[in-house]
Design an enzyme around this catalytic site. Structure first.
Site, mmCIF file in Angstrom:
data_model
loop_
_atom_site.group_PDB
_atom_site.id
_atom_site.type_symbol
_atom_site.label_atom_id
_atom_site.label_comp_id
_atom_site.label_asym_id
_atom_site.label_seq_id
_atom_site.Cartn_x
_atom_site.Cartn_y
_atom_site.Cartn_z
ATOM 1 N N ARG A 129 0.849 -1.182 0.000
ATOM 2 C CA ARG A 129 0.000 0.000 0.000
ATOM 3 C C ARG A 129 0.883 1.229 0.000
ATOM 4 N NH1 ARG A 129 -4.946 0.451 4.263
ATOM 5 N NH2 ARG A 129 -5.728 2.397 3.408
ATOM 6 N N GLY A 130 0.616 2.159 -0.890
ATOM 7 C CA GLY A 130 1.389 3.406 -0.934
ATOM 8 C C GLY A 130 0.523 4.572 -0.508
ATOM 9 N N LYS A 131 1.069 5.757 -0.645
ATOM 10 C CA LYS A 131 0.364 6.960 -0.191
ATOM 11 C C LYS A 131 -0.903 7.211 -1.015
ATOM 12 C CE LYS A 131 1.395 11.721 0.969
ATOM 13 N NZ LYS A 131 2.119 12.880 0.457
ATOM 14 N N HIS A 161 -2.981 1.359 -4.020
ATOM 15 C CA HIS A 161 -2.516 0.015 -3.695
ATOM 16 C C HIS A 161 -1.751 -0.584 -4.859
ATOM 17 C CE1 HIS A 161 -5.356 -0.211 -0.233
ATOM 18 N NE2 HIS A 161 -5.928 0.732 -0.952
ATOM 19 N N VAL A 162 -0.926 -1.599 -4.524
ATOM 20 C CA VAL A 162 -0.197 -2.319 -5.570
ATOM 21 C C VAL A 162 -0.627 -3.787 -5.505
ATOM 22 C CG1 VAL A 162 2.081 -2.902 -6.497
ATOM 23 C CG2 VAL A 162 1.762 -0.741 -5.288
ATOM 24 N N LYS A 191 0.037 -0.964 -10.105
ATOM 25 C CA LYS A 191 -0.118 0.073 -9.071
ATOM 26 C C LYS A 191 -1.363 0.894 -9.401
ATOM 27 C CE LYS A 191 3.486 2.508 -7.149
ATOM 28 N NZ LYS A 191 4.437 3.610 -6.925
ATOM 29 N N ASP A 209 16.257 11.010 -5.276
ATOM 30 C CA ASP A 209 15.583 10.488 -4.081
ATOM 31 C C ASP A 209 16.019 9.044 -3.802
ATOM 32 O OD1 ASP A 209 13.975 10.757 -1.859
ATOM 33 O OD2 ASP A 209 12.115 10.265 -2.925
ATOM 34 N N ASP A 216 11.373 4.121 -7.595
ATOM 35 C CA ASP A 216 10.515 5.298 -7.490
ATOM 36 C C ASP A 216 11.186 6.478 -8.169
ATOM 37 O OD1 ASP A 216 8.884 7.356 -6.751
ATOM 38 O OD2 ASP A 216 8.467 6.517 -4.779
HETATM 39 P P1 AMP Z 1 4.405 2.314 -3.392
HETATM 40 O O1 AMP Z 1 3.056 2.877 -3.623
HETATM 41 O O2 AMP Z 1 5.288 2.385 -4.608
HETATM 42 O O3 AMP Z 1 5.071 2.866 -2.162
HETATM 43 O O4 AMP Z 1 4.215 0.748 -3.145
HETATM 44 C C1 AMP Z 1 3.632 0.261 -1.979
HETATM 45 C C2 AMP Z 1 4.220 -1.093 -1.643
HETATM 46 O O5 AMP Z 1 3.872 -2.047 -2.647
HETATM 47 C C3 AMP Z 1 5.736 -1.102 -1.621
HETATM 48 O O6 AMP Z 1 6.211 -0.717 -0.381
HETATM 49 C C4 AMP Z 1 6.041 -2.575 -1.947
HETATM 50 O O7 AMP Z 1 5.924 -3.374 -0.804
HETATM 51 C C5 AMP Z 1 4.938 -2.942 -2.888
HETATM 52 N N1 AMP Z 1 5.350 -2.805 -4.282
HETATM 53 C C6 AMP Z 1 5.275 -1.691 -5.033
HETATM 54 N N2 AMP Z 1 5.720 -1.897 -6.269
HETATM 55 C C7 AMP Z 1 6.092 -3.203 -6.329
HETATM 56 C C8 AMP Z 1 6.671 -4.037 -7.365
HETATM 57 N N3 AMP Z 1 6.904 -3.553 -8.562
HETATM 58 N N4 AMP Z 1 6.935 -5.305 -7.060
HETATM 59 C C9 AMP Z 1 6.688 -5.801 -5.816
HETATM 60 N N5 AMP Z 1 6.160 -5.069 -4.800
HETATM 61 C C10 AMP Z 1 5.865 -3.772 -5.056
#
Ligand code: AMP
Length: 301
Positions: free
Chosen positions: A46-48, A51-52, A67, A161, A179
């Site tokens: 889950r990001g800000k 969801h992924v 994502k 970053d 990112d």
């Molecule tokens: P983010 O929104 O990019 O911060 O993603 C949230 C979380 O999803 C991350 O902290 C990872 O645990 C997981 N995640 C994001 N992108 C990927 C990816 N390409 N492959 C595997 N896990 C991912």
């Protein structure tokens, strides 16, 4: 959202993924992705802004990370421009240590990014679990990131970053820069304040112009955090961290025990005068890297 249509109209989003799908170019140019092209699996995180999910592209059987970002949240935080820049930059980068962005699509409420799936998840969690890494592991990661940054800088892309939270681990144990939210495609020196506090170089703390050498500084901070488990200028108050960064108040604690060669490399990267920082290609020739980094770039544990 008009701005996403601008890039979508070029059809490159579809074309990038078509490489792996082997779909005829003409068809690729016409058709756009929709959620019905994917079997959506378990949530990966889950990001800000959303969801992924693990997902399978139905025609190719290709496993990806999807994502899902909510437009309303992106608009509220005024990051649409940043996202568009991220998509444009990341989708054009091809390097084993940079997470691929195959394409994107959107509906009324959401934007979907089709990403390479990083099987072994977040580096940050690994670092938390281990507290700090061995010199072999740290050097292997630092060398692979240096190679990825040399590639980026060669394309005039500054990441800006670099930190553990933005790194994922692939199936072979290889690091993937994930990112590009703060990255910038530039031929000029920049002034924008961005990045995370602990990883900010002095020139960004002081809001003076900066260039690609900001990534050398951040890689130096990362190398320190890999070896000691904490970033070097950590302090209780933000103002104290700023002060320590600007003064380059670099101290090496007695524990964990770290070789003088590793400390030498870090000291050559964390230099206030940005032009004096160790160039990335020279970093790859540093004795600590040569003696410790696995040439394959893979850390197998
Ligand atoms: P983010 O929104 O990019 O911060 O993603 C949230 C979380 O999803 C991350 O902290 C990872 O645990 C997981 N995640 C994001 N992108 C990927 C990816 N390409 N492959 C595997 N896990 C991912």
């Amino acid at each position: 959202m008009q701005m996403y249509q601008h890039v979508a109209a070029s059809g490159f989003d579809r074309c990038c993924f078509a490489e792996t799908q082997q779909i005829a170019a003409s068809e690729a140019a016409q058709k756009r992705w929709t959620t019905s092209d994917f079997d959506i699996g378990k949530p990966l995180g889950r990001g800000k802004f959303g969801h992924v999910y693990l997902a399978r592209e139905k025609r190719s059987d290709h496993i990806v990370a999807l994502k899902v970002l909510f437009k309303a949240q992106l608009q509220q935080s005024q990051v649409e421009h940043q996202l568009r820049r991220e998509v444009e930059i990341q989708s054009h980068l091809r390097h084993p240590n940079i997470l691929r962005l195959y394409g994107y699509f959107y509906d009324q409420k959401r934007v979907y990014l089709i990403l390479e799936y990083a099987v072994r998840g977040e580096l940050y969690k690994e670092l938390q679990k281990c507290k700090y890494f061995s010199e072999r592991r740290a050097a292997t990661y630092v060398a692979s990131l240096a190679r990825a940054l040399i590639y980026c800088h060669g394309k005039h892309v500054i990441h800006r970053d670099i930190k553990p939270e933005n790194l994922l681990i692939g199936a072979q144990g290889e690091l993937k820069i994930a990112d590009f939210g703060w990255s910038v495609h530039t031929f000029n020196r920049r002034r924008t304040m961005c990045g995370t506090l602990d990883y900010l170089p002095p020139e960004m703390v002081e809001s003076v112009e900066h260039d690609a050498s900001v990534d050398i500084w951040s890689l130096g901070i990362l190398c320190y955090e890999f070896l000691y488990g904490v970033p070097p200028f950590e302090a209780r108050e933000h103002s104290e961290t700023y002060k320590r960064i600007v003064q380059v108040d670099l101290k090496f604690p007695p524990k964990p025990i770290v070789s003088s060669s590793a400390k030498d490399l870090i000291s050559q990267m964390l230099v206030k005068e940005s032009t004096q920082r160790l160039a990335l290609h020279k970093l790859l020739e540093h004795p600590w890297i040569v003696q410790n980094a696995d040439p394959s770039g893979l850390y197998r544990g």
